[in-house]
Design a protein around this motif. Structure first.
Motif, PDB file in Angstrom:
ATOM      1  N   ASN A 187       0.844  -1.209   0.000  1.00 60.51           N
ATOM      2  CA  ASN A 187       0.000   0.000   0.000  1.00 60.51           C
ATOM      3  C   ASN A 187       0.870   1.246   0.000  1.00 60.51           C
ATOM      4  O   ASN A 187       1.137   1.843   1.044  1.00 60.51           O
ATOM      5  CB  ASN A 187      -0.931   0.007   1.216  1.00 60.51           C
ATOM      6  CG  ASN A 187      -1.827  -1.210   1.279  1.00 60.51           C
ATOM      7  OD1 ASN A 187      -2.007  -1.815   2.319  1.00 60.51           O
ATOM      8  ND2 ASN A 187      -2.398  -1.596   0.152  1.00 60.51           N
ATOM      9  N   ALA A 227      -0.261  -1.991  -4.885  1.00 58.21           N
ATOM     10  CA  ALA A 227      -1.648  -2.265  -5.263  1.00 58.21           C
ATOM     11  C   ALA A 227      -2.041  -1.516  -6.533  1.00 58.21           C
ATOM     12  O   ALA A 227      -2.983  -1.900  -7.225  1.00 58.21           O
ATOM     13  CB  ALA A 227      -2.580  -1.874  -4.116  1.00 58.21           C
ATOM     14  N   VAL A 269       0.009  -6.904   3.211  1.00 58.83           N
ATOM     15  CA  VAL A 269      -1.342  -6.386   3.453  1.00 58.83           C
ATOM     16  C   VAL A 269      -1.805  -6.753   4.863  1.00 58.83           C
ATOM     17  O   VAL A 269      -1.240  -7.633   5.505  1.00 58.83           O
ATOM     18  CB  VAL A 269      -2.339  -6.944   2.419  1.00 58.83           C
ATOM     19  CG1 VAL A 269      -2.030  -6.431   1.030  1.00 58.83           C
ATOM     20  CG2 VAL A 269      -2.335  -8.477   2.431  1.00 58.83           C
ATOM     21  N   ASP A 318      -6.885  -0.967   3.659  1.00 61.58           N
ATOM     22  CA  ASP A 318      -6.123  -0.905   2.401  1.00 61.58           C
ATOM     23  C   ASP A 318      -5.189   0.296   2.355  1.00 61.58           C
ATOM     24  O   ASP A 318      -4.623   0.590   1.294  1.00 61.58           O
ATOM     25  CB  ASP A 318      -7.091  -0.852   1.208  1.00 61.58           C
ATOM     26  CG  ASP A 318      -7.915  -2.116   1.085  1.00 61.58           C
ATOM     27  OD1 ASP A 318      -7.426  -3.178   1.500  1.00 61.58           O
ATOM     28  OD2 ASP A 318      -9.055  -2.032   0.576  1.00 61.58           O
TER      29      ASP A 318
END
Length: 269
Positions: free
Chosen positions: A60, A123, A222, A92
């Motif tokens: 991220n 991402a 993540v 996220d």
């Protein structure tokens, strides 16, 4: 009344202050030292021999503009309102996971011995190559500034050495993975293995074939989900998914375990 000559001590002080003001966050990152001579320099060196390649998938790292003239790294602590406004899950927006992983990997004896390569796949499908000599900032605030500068300039250079410490490279990740390398993804849904036994088995296979090939591990950077099961983030290049623990582990913990087991196996420390 005596006039001071130009170019005296005062002018030197002014020049010195001007140079200090020009220092950016990029220049605060330390470059390679004498101890970094063990690290692989050329592409051939990096592709050959016993080496571990870690790919942090779905990292991220995303820039956001909270106000005019400001550019920051999107994170769940500072940008909750922005996430809510755009219907984004704050889970996220966790660049701190990538920061923790980089510290675990780059500080390891495995990396100091020149046996580790690191790639970040964000991402947003941005691929980043991390040089083993990078000394990642200790605090998240400084790391966030570094990441923003990287995403803007696509490159971070060392302050006092002709070395690129981080750079954005073109996709796909497969063209940077050593040919013939073994490739595995960490997943809770993978085949259950004991990492020490698994690593020893891979090493024995390499000795039997008399070919030392690098080993690639794909890890999801993540808070949740399973990126290595997604075609865009690992499923296309890994040969098998493995699970090293019955419980879910953090990405940084997985990175530490990889380093620890291969340091033991290869008698690094």
């Amino acid at each position: 009344m005596v006039k001071r000559k130009a170019g005296g001590s005062d002018s030197k002080e002014i020049v010195g202050k001007a140079k200090k003001r020009k220092k950016t966050l990029q220049e605060k990152v330390d470059g390679p030292s004498e101890a970094d001579k063990l690290l692989p320099r050329t592409l051939d060196e990096r592709m050959a021999a016993r080496r571990i390649v870690v790919v942090l998938e779905k990292a991220n790292l995303e820039c956001v503009q909270p106000r005019k003239g400001a550019l920051e790294l999107l994170n769940s602590d500072d940008h909750k309102n922005i996430c809510a406004k755009n219907n984004r899950d704050i889970a996220d927006a966790r660049p701190d996971i990538t920061h923790q992983c980089l510290m675990a990997l780059l500080d390891s004896p495995l990396n100091k011995a020149g046996k580790l390569l690191i790639y970040l796949h964000t991402a947003q499908n941005v691929l980043i190559e991390v040089h083993p000599s990078l000394r990642v900032p200790r605090t998240f605030k400084r790391f966030a500034g570094l990441a923003v500068e990287l995403l803007q300039r696509h490159k971070i250079r060392a302050a006092q050495a002709n070395e690129t410490l981080m750079k954005v490279v073109s996709n796909p990740i497969e063209k940077y993975l050593p040919p013939g390398s073994r490739r595995f993804g960490f997943s809770v849904s993978g085949r259950s293995v004991k990492l020490r036994d698994f690593a020893a088995e891979l090493d024995r296979e390499a000795e039997d074939k008399r070919t030392a090939v690098p080993i690639v591990f794909s890890i999801g950077a993540v808070a949740r989900d399973d990126p290595v099961s997604e075609a865009q983030f690992g499923a296309n290049y890994i040969e098998e998914k493995i699970s090293i623990c019955p419980w879910g582990l953090s990405a940084a913990c997985c990175c530490s375990k990889i380093c620890s087991e291969f340091e033991y196996l290869w008698n690094i420390c």
